[in-house]
Design an enzyme around this catalytic site. Structure first.
Site, PDB file in Angstrom:
ATOM      1  N   TRP A 112     -15.994  -1.277   4.340  1.00 37.56           N
ATOM      2  CA  TRP A 112     -16.522  -2.261   5.286  1.00 37.56           C
ATOM      3  C   TRP A 112     -17.299  -1.521   6.376  1.00 37.56           C
ATOM      4  O   TRP A 112     -16.756  -0.557   6.951  1.00 37.56           O
ATOM      5  CB  TRP A 112     -15.349  -3.037   5.862  1.00 37.56           C
ATOM      6  CG  TRP A 112     -15.682  -4.026   6.918  1.00 37.56           C
ATOM      7  CD1 TRP A 112     -16.707  -4.943   6.883  1.00 37.56           C
ATOM      8  CD2 TRP A 112     -14.998  -4.230   8.148  1.00 37.56           C
ATOM      9  NE1 TRP A 112     -16.675  -5.711   8.019  1.00 37.56           N
ATOM     10  CE2 TRP A 112     -15.648  -5.297   8.805  1.00 37.56           C
ATOM     11  CE3 TRP A 112     -13.891  -3.636   8.751  1.00 37.56           C
ATOM     12  CZ2 TRP A 112     -15.226  -5.774  10.055  1.00 37.56           C
ATOM     13  CZ3 TRP A 112     -13.462  -4.088   9.976  1.00 37.56           C
ATOM     14  CH2 TRP A 112     -14.127  -5.150  10.615  1.00 37.56           C
ATOM     15  N   ASP A 126      -5.354  -2.336   5.482  1.00 34.92           N
ATOM     16  CA  ASP A 126      -6.196  -3.412   6.012  1.00 34.92           C
ATOM     17  C   ASP A 126      -6.070  -4.638   5.113  1.00 34.92           C
ATOM     18  O   ASP A 126      -6.616  -4.673   4.022  1.00 34.92           O
ATOM     19  CB  ASP A 126      -7.657  -2.914   6.061  1.00 34.92           C
ATOM     20  CG  ASP A 126      -8.559  -3.912   6.778  1.00 34.92           C
ATOM     21  OD1 ASP A 126      -9.699  -3.553   7.096  1.00 34.92           O
ATOM     22  OD2 ASP A 126      -8.121  -5.053   6.998  1.00 34.92           O
ATOM     23  N   LYS A 165      -9.843 -15.258   6.907  1.00 33.20           N
ATOM     24  CA  LYS A 165     -10.352 -15.776   5.632  1.00 33.20           C
ATOM     25  C   LYS A 165      -9.367 -16.714   4.956  1.00 33.20           C
ATOM     26  O   LYS A 165      -9.751 -17.788   4.495  1.00 33.20           O
ATOM     27  CB  LYS A 165     -10.656 -14.609   4.671  1.00 33.20           C
ATOM     28  CG  LYS A 165     -11.901 -13.838   5.064  1.00 33.20           C
ATOM     29  CD  LYS A 165     -11.581 -12.907   6.183  1.00 33.20           C
ATOM     30  CE  LYS A 165     -12.559 -11.927   6.650  1.00 33.20           C
ATOM     31  NZ  LYS A 165     -13.851 -11.898   6.842  1.00 33.20           N
TER      32      LYS A 165
HETATM   33  C1  LIG Z   1     -11.951  -5.266   5.055  1.00 32.44           C
HETATM   34  C2  LIG Z   1     -12.090  -6.066   6.318  1.00 32.44           C
HETATM   35  N1  LIG Z   1     -11.299  -5.760   7.380  1.00 32.44           N
HETATM   36  C3  LIG Z   1     -11.391  -6.446   8.538  1.00 32.44           C
HETATM   37  C4  LIG Z   1     -12.289  -7.484   8.676  1.00 32.44           C
HETATM   38  C5  LIG Z   1     -12.313  -8.164  10.024  1.00 32.44           C
HETATM   39  O1  LIG Z   1     -12.187  -9.496   9.976  1.00 32.44           O
HETATM   40  P1  LIG Z   1     -11.636 -10.312  11.237  1.00 32.44           P
HETATM   41  O2  LIG Z   1     -11.678  -9.408  12.436  1.00 32.44           O
HETATM   42  O3  LIG Z   1     -12.569 -11.470  11.358  1.00 32.44           O
HETATM   43  O4  LIG Z   1     -10.246 -10.689  10.898  1.00 32.44           O
HETATM   44  C6  LIG Z   1     -13.147  -7.839   7.608  1.00 32.44           C
HETATM   45  C7  LIG Z   1     -14.167  -8.973   7.741  1.00 32.44           C
HETATM   46  N2  LIG Z   1     -15.453  -8.623   7.236  1.00 32.44           N
HETATM   47  C8  LIG Z   1     -16.480  -9.628   7.085  1.00 32.44           C
HETATM   48  O5  LIG Z   1     -15.946 -10.699   6.344  1.00 32.44           O
HETATM   49  C9  LIG Z   1     -17.648  -9.051   6.344  1.00 32.44           C
HETATM   50  O6  LIG Z   1     -17.519  -7.900   5.886  1.00 32.44           O
HETATM   51  O7  LIG Z   1     -18.660  -9.743   6.194  1.00 32.44           O
HETATM   52  C10 LIG Z   1     -16.992 -10.162   8.397  1.00 32.44           C
HETATM   53  O8  LIG Z   1     -16.121 -11.092   8.875  1.00 32.44           O
HETATM   54  C11 LIG Z   1     -17.213  -9.088   9.389  1.00 32.44           C
HETATM   55  O9  LIG Z   1     -16.618  -9.173  10.448  1.00 32.44           O
HETATM   56  O10 LIG Z   1     -17.994  -8.188   9.073  1.00 32.44           O
HETATM   57  C12 LIG Z   1     -13.026  -7.121   6.407  1.00 32.44           C
HETATM   58  O11 LIG Z   1     -13.820  -7.424   5.353  1.00 32.44           O
END
Ligand SMILES: Cc1ncc(COP(=O)(O)O)c(CN[C@](O)(C(=O)O)[C@@H](O)C(=O)O)c1O
Length: 401
Positions: free
Chosen positions: A133, A214, A250
């Site tokens: 990511w 994660d 999600k």
């Molecule tokens: C592996 C991973 N870890 C952590 C997060 C953080 O998610 P949140 O803080 O919203 O709980 C994402 C979300 N990543 C994305 O879905 C993405 O890769 O597109 C997007 O929401 C992001 O924040 O970049 C993720 O894909």
């Protein structure tokens, strides 16, 4: 102001920068395959029914808006441990874990990173998968932890590079910190099998590694809460030292509510009390108290059996929607007469497909066809719908033939 002038401009965030470009694009059609956010087949955001029902219940209760406890409410923390490690886990009891409500996955990773920088006795660096990511490196580096990578993806065979991964883990200095994706690896969509997680666990133990797990897609990846938790449950059974960072963005569709739970596994109540005391000061220095609303929704869904049942059904609906989008995309790509083998699209799981498209091809998709993807080649599956899948397939064929 003088010193502002000397501040260099940073590069844009790979994901949210692309979202801005997409929103500014006025042409039709345009397709957003950039960000990992669920969309229905009508290309609409999806507010889960169980979430709507939970909110109605919360509203009726006329609850106050007082500060949450710094680490979050006890009931929320307990329900999160039941969800992640399960009721029967040896760690799911007082004195064996320290859990706090973080600001979704990012917030949990951020507090965990700062805690490790402050207290971890080993090297202040984290091994992350290559690729991973995009925000992992940014987050750890901004918080004082260096990063290095371990092999994860075999571009030749478009598959998990399990042997490469194991070789790299085997070479890691003792007591290194390593980050794993619990399920639905972002961006490759390839996960180790249950057997491979067992092998990884043994190697992690041999190297005495500290694991940051994660957990951003539990239940959302396969539609099965327990299957998506097998990685860290296998490790916990083998007493791997770990911090688990869970996001409810999600699997509850609570992206903007910023709700998640982070659990450090510990050996004793004495340890737990000390770690919690340090985390409280650290959280106080960050966001002080976690937001109420998302945690109350999660609590309602986890405590009301009807809502829990509905939630599990909706998880399957979302996972199946993504599976069918993959099948449609593969089908349409085959119908274009493309000579490439696109079978990997239905072999990968979760939110993304790692297409192997080059940066140039992706720029063309964006400039000529208004299809937005990360230049890494990552394609966010929720952006694929019955309506646009043929257009997307034809354009991908045009830029790859
Ligand atoms: C592996 C991973 N870890 C952590 C997060 C953080 O998610 P949140 O803080 O919203 O709980 C994402 C979300 N990543 C994305 O879905 C993405 O890769 O597109 C997007 O929401 C992001 O924040 O970049 C993720 O894909």
């Amino acid at each position: 102001i003088g010193w502002f002038a000397r501040i260099p401009r940073a590069e844009r965030d790979a994901i949210f920068g692309l979202v801005e470009d997409f929103q500014k694009d006025t042409s039709k059609p345009k397709v957003n395959l950039g960000i990992g956010v669920f969309r229905t087949d009508e290309d609409k955001p999806y507010i889960l029914k169980c979430v709507q029902k939970a909110e109605e219940k919360i509203l009726k209760k006329r609850m106050d808006k007082e500060y949450s406890p710094v680490a979050g409410f006890e009931i929320f923390k307990k329900l999160s441990m039941d969800f992640t490690f399960g009721k029967s886990s040896v760690f799911n009891k007082p004195g064996r874990h320290v859990t706090f409500q973080g600001l979704s996955g990012c917030g949990g990773l951020s507090i965990a990173a700062q805690f490790l920088r402050m207290f971890y006795p080993g090297r202040k660096m984290v091994y992350i998968s290559d690729p991973t990511w995009p925000n992992h490196q940014n987050l750890f580096n901004k918080l004082g932890l260096k990063t290095d990578t371990y092999r994860y993806y075999d571009a030749e065979n478009i598959s998990l590079d399990f042997d490469g991964m194991m070789e790299d883990i085997h070479k890691m200095p003792y007591r290194s910190i390593i980050l794993f994706h619990a399920s639905a690896h972002n961006p490759t969509g390839f996960d180790p099998t249950e057997e491979q997680w067992k092998e990884i666990t043994e190697e992690v133990k041999k190297r005495k590694l500290y694991v940051i797990m994660d957990n951003a897609y539990q239940g959302f990846a396969s539609g099965d809460l327990n299957k998506d938790a097998q990685s860290f449950r296998i490790m916990a059974k083998r007493r791997v030292n770990m911090v688990l960072v869970t996001s409810y963005a999600k699997n509850f569709g609570l992206y903007g509510e910023r709700v998640g739970a982070t659990s450090f596994l510990v050996d004793s109540k004495h340890e737990a009390d000390k770690i919690l005391s340090q985390l409280i000061l650290l959280i106080r220095a960050n966001h002080s108290n976690p937001p109420l609303h998302g945690a109350r929704i999660v609590e309602e869904v986890f405590t009301d059996p009807c809502l829990t049942k509905l939630w599990i059904e909706e998880l399957k609906i979302m996972a199946n929607r993504l599976k069918s989008a993959r099948k449609q995309l593969l089908q349409k790509l085959k119908e274009t007469g493309s000579s490439r083998n696109w079978d990997f699209i239905t072999k990968q799981i979760g939110m993304f497909s790692y297409t192997g498209l080059t940066k140039e091809q992706i720029i063309r998709l964006q400039k000529e066809f208004h299809i937005y993807m990360l230049t890494s080649g990552r394609l966010a599956i929720p952006g694929i719908t019955s309506k646009n899948v043929e257009y997307v397939a034809k354009c991908i064929h045009k830029v790859t033939s």
